[in-house]
Structure formats: structure tokens, C-alpha cells
Scaffold this motif. Sequence first.
Motif, short mmCIF file in Angstrom:
data_model
loop_
_atom_site.label_atom_id
_atom_site.label_comp_id
_atom_site.label_asym_id
_atom_site.label_seq_id
_atom_site.Cartn_x
_atom_site.Cartn_y
_atom_site.Cartn_z
N LEU A 1 25.70 37.30 39.77
CA LEU A 1 24.70 38.35 39.64
C LEU A 1 25.73 39.76 40.17
O LEU A 1 25.04 40.74 39.89
CB LEU A 1 23.68 38.11 40.60
CG LEU A 1 22.74 37.07 40.57
CD1 LEU A 1 21.36 37.21 41.53
CD2 LEU A 1 22.17 37.15 39.36
N ASP A 2 26.83 39.42 40.45
CA ASP A 2 27.75 40.48 40.84
C ASP A 2 28.66 40.90 39.56
O ASP A 2 29.54 40.22 39.34
CB ASP A 2 28.25 40.17 42.14
CG ASP A 2 29.28 41.08 42.59
OD1 ASP A 2 29.44 42.45 41.91
OD2 ASP A 2 30.22 41.04 43.67
N THR A 3 28.41 42.06 39.07
CA THR A 3 29.24 42.85 37.97
C THR A 3 29.81 43.68 38.39
O THR A 3 30.58 44.43 37.48
CB THR A 3 28.30 42.94 36.72
OG1 THR A 3 27.41 44.08 37.32
CG2 THR A 3 27.41 41.84 36.23
N GLU A 4 29.95 44.25 39.63
CA GLU A 4 31.11 45.30 40.11
C GLU A 4 32.23 44.45 41.15
O GLU A 4 32.69 45.18 41.61
CB GLU A 4 30.40 45.95 41.08
CG GLU A 4 28.84 46.87 40.07
CD GLU A 4 29.87 47.84 39.05
OE1 GLU A 4 30.92 48.28 39.39
OE2 GLU A 4 29.03 48.11 38.01
N TRP A 5 32.00 43.10 41.34
CA TRP A 5 33.17 42.44 42.13
C TRP A 5 32.97 43.03 43.58
O TRP A 5 33.98 43.23 44.25
CB TRP A 5 34.23 42.69 41.71
CG TRP A 5 34.64 41.55 40.41
CD1 TRP A 5 35.13 40.30 40.56
CD2 TRP A 5 34.09 41.86 39.05
NE1 TRP A 5 35.17 39.72 39.28
CE2 TRP A 5 34.27 40.44 38.51
CE3 TRP A 5 33.25 42.61 38.37
CZ2 TRP A 5 34.32 40.23 37.05
CZ3 TRP A 5 33.22 42.32 37.13
CH2 TRP A 5 33.40 41.14 36.53
N VAL A 6 31.57 43.20 44.07
CA VAL A 6 31.55 43.83 45.47
C VAL A 6 31.56 42.54 46.43
O VAL A 6 32.16 42.76 47.55
CB VAL A 6 30.28 44.34 45.50
CG1 VAL A 6 29.69 44.49 47.15
CG2 VAL A 6 29.85 45.42 44.64
N THR A 7 31.33 41.41 46.03
CA THR A 7 31.35 40.07 46.83
C THR A 7 32.80 39.79 47.16
O THR A 7 33.03 39.46 48.21
CB THR A 7 30.75 38.88 45.96
OG1 THR A 7 29.16 39.40 45.75
CG2 THR A 7 30.38 37.84 46.93
N ALA A 8 33.75 39.78 45.98
CA ALA A 8 35.02 39.29 46.37
C ALA A 8 35.79 39.83 45.24
O ALA A 8 35.36 39.95 43.93
CB ALA A 8 35.06 37.95 46.30
N PRO A 9 37.15 40.18 45.27
CA PRO A 9 38.01 40.80 44.00
C PRO A 9 38.35 39.64 43.25
O PRO A 9 38.42 38.38 43.80
CB PRO A 9 39.17 41.20 44.78
CG PRO A 9 39.24 40.79 46.20
CD PRO A 9 37.64 40.41 46.44
N PRO A 10 38.70 39.55 42.06
CA PRO A 10 39.28 38.46 41.13
C PRO A 10 40.53 38.14 41.57
O PRO A 10 40.76 36.75 41.26
CB PRO A 10 38.98 39.20 39.87
CG PRO A 10 39.41 40.74 39.94
CD PRO A 10 38.63 40.98 41.41
N GLN A 11 41.29 38.75 42.34
CA GLN A 11 42.67 38.17 42.52
C GLN A 11 42.71 37.22 43.82
O GLN A 11 42.04 37.66 44.76
CB GLN A 11 43.64 39.31 42.82
CG GLN A 11 43.83 40.56 41.79
CD GLN A 11 43.00 41.54 42.05
OE1 GLN A 11 41.78 41.30 42.52
NE2 GLN A 11 43.25 42.71 41.18
N LYS A 12 43.14 36.10 43.65
CA LYS A 12 43.37 35.10 44.62
C LYS A 12 44.71 34.41 44.74
O LYS A 12 45.01 33.54 43.99
CB LYS A 12 42.17 33.91 44.23
CG LYS A 12 40.81 34.34 44.21
CD LYS A 12 40.02 34.72 45.35
CE LYS A 12 38.87 34.88 45.26
NZ LYS A 12 38.19 35.92 44.89
N GLY A 13 45.52 35.12 45.31
CA GLY A 13 46.97 34.86 45.45
C GLY A 13 47.70 34.92 43.92
O GLY A 13 47.57 35.96 43.34
N ALA A 14 48.34 33.67 43.53
CA ALA A 14 48.79 33.70 42.21
C ALA A 14 47.81 33.40 41.06
O ALA A 14 48.12 32.88 39.85
CB ALA A 14 49.90 32.50 42.22
N TYR A 15 46.42 33.77 41.37
CA TYR A 15 45.55 33.29 40.28
C TYR A 15 44.45 34.55 40.30
O TYR A 15 44.32 35.36 41.00
CB TYR A 15 44.56 32.19 40.74
CG TYR A 15 45.45 30.90 40.92
CD1 TYR A 15 45.65 29.89 39.69
CD2 TYR A 15 46.11 30.48 42.08
CE1 TYR A 15 46.50 29.07 39.67
CE2 TYR A 15 46.91 29.31 42.07
CZ TYR A 15 46.88 28.52 40.90
OH TYR A 15 47.87 27.37 41.00
N ILE A 16 43.78 34.83 38.94
CA ILE A 16 42.86 35.75 38.77
C ILE A 16 41.73 34.88 38.49
O ILE A 16 41.82 33.91 37.44
CB ILE A 16 43.22 36.55 37.67
CG1 ILE A 16 44.37 37.32 37.79
CG2 ILE A 16 41.81 37.45 37.58
CD1 ILE A 16 44.43 38.12 39.14
#
Length: 207
Positions: free
Chosen positions: A57-72
Amino acid sequence: MGFANSACSFTRFRILDPVPTELWSQIPDKLKQFAFRDIDDIPEMQAQGWVCYEDMLDTEWVTAPPQKGAYIVFSLRFDIRRIPAGVIKKHLAVALRDEKNRMNEQGKTFISRERKKELKEQVMLRLRARFLPIPSEFNVLWSIDRNEVWFASTQNKMIDLFVEEFLKTFELKLEQLTPYNLADSMLDEESLARLDQLEATQFAPLS
């Protein structure tokens, strides 16, 4: 099913184009630019777009950013209205019957093809307002170091849609990593030539 489940079916891709260095900092904005737009209140049959991996339901990435270390990581959300064919047939028949009754009152009997098409469009608009779209979510994992993208689906329709949306968003072409494409990336020309000469083994008994 997604990557957080105990079991998951997925499709692997490699990125064919060079990834511009400046793209990494632009990814959050690009995801928001092509984020999912809800169609609950508009008569569209389907919609697709990116959503947060942790919350569809989050289309603004308020919950968490897409970057996770060496992954998107993010997800492709796909909503579609499914109106049973029997429902469409019934309501179209009702609309045609009512139209014939009106025409009989006017001394007419023939319904033109254009009018039938118009009636069907009106019926579909009314039905779309009554059927809520069914949501589905497909996780995406982009390995920065390996230049690979994993998509949590093996459905041909969803694979085609994902490749199209990925190209539109990031301007990068994807190639599905089939067994042959994997071999192509690992073998030298001589070994690949021998591979091309192999014939499939027939395991079923010959009649």
C-alpha cells in the motif's frame, strides 16, 4: 508468493545495458514516478506500478527505502478487474431487450452495430463500477554486484509486463536467464558450438 516465503518461484534476468553511475541515486525517484496508482474509484480494467517491498500500500517508500545493502528491493503491484463472462452476457441481454422495447414504441425494429457497441460499452462501465479490482504483488530483487534482477513470478504474462515496466522506468533492457543463456554467458565459443549440436534425449519409449 514472494521472497520472504519459505518457498518461492522466480525468474532471473541479467541487465544487458551498462548501468549509468548516476542511476543509483535516482532509483527512489524513478520508482515513485512509476508507482502504482489505485483504480478502485475509476473504471479502469487493470493497473500496474511499483510499490514498497515491505508494504504493497506504500507508494512513497515511507515504510522503508528500496536500498538494502548490495540489493535494491521493491515490488510490482498488479490490480485487475475480473467480471465473469456470464454476468456480462446477462446485463448485455437486458440492455438489448430494453433497447428493443424502446425502439418498438417508436415503430423501429433494427439495432445498428454501432448502437450495440455503444450499449456494450455502457454495460461494461456500469459493471466496472460494481466489481473491485483484485490486487496482486510480485517481489523484485536487484543484485547490484551481480547485475542480475530476480522477479517473483514465472507467469509469462507477468514476466512480459515486468520487463516492459522495468525498461520504461530505468531505461535498461533485461534478458531472461534461461538455461541456454546461462550457458552462453559461461562457455567459450568452442564449447558453445558443441552445445548447439546436442540433440534432446528421448526418454519415452518409441512406438
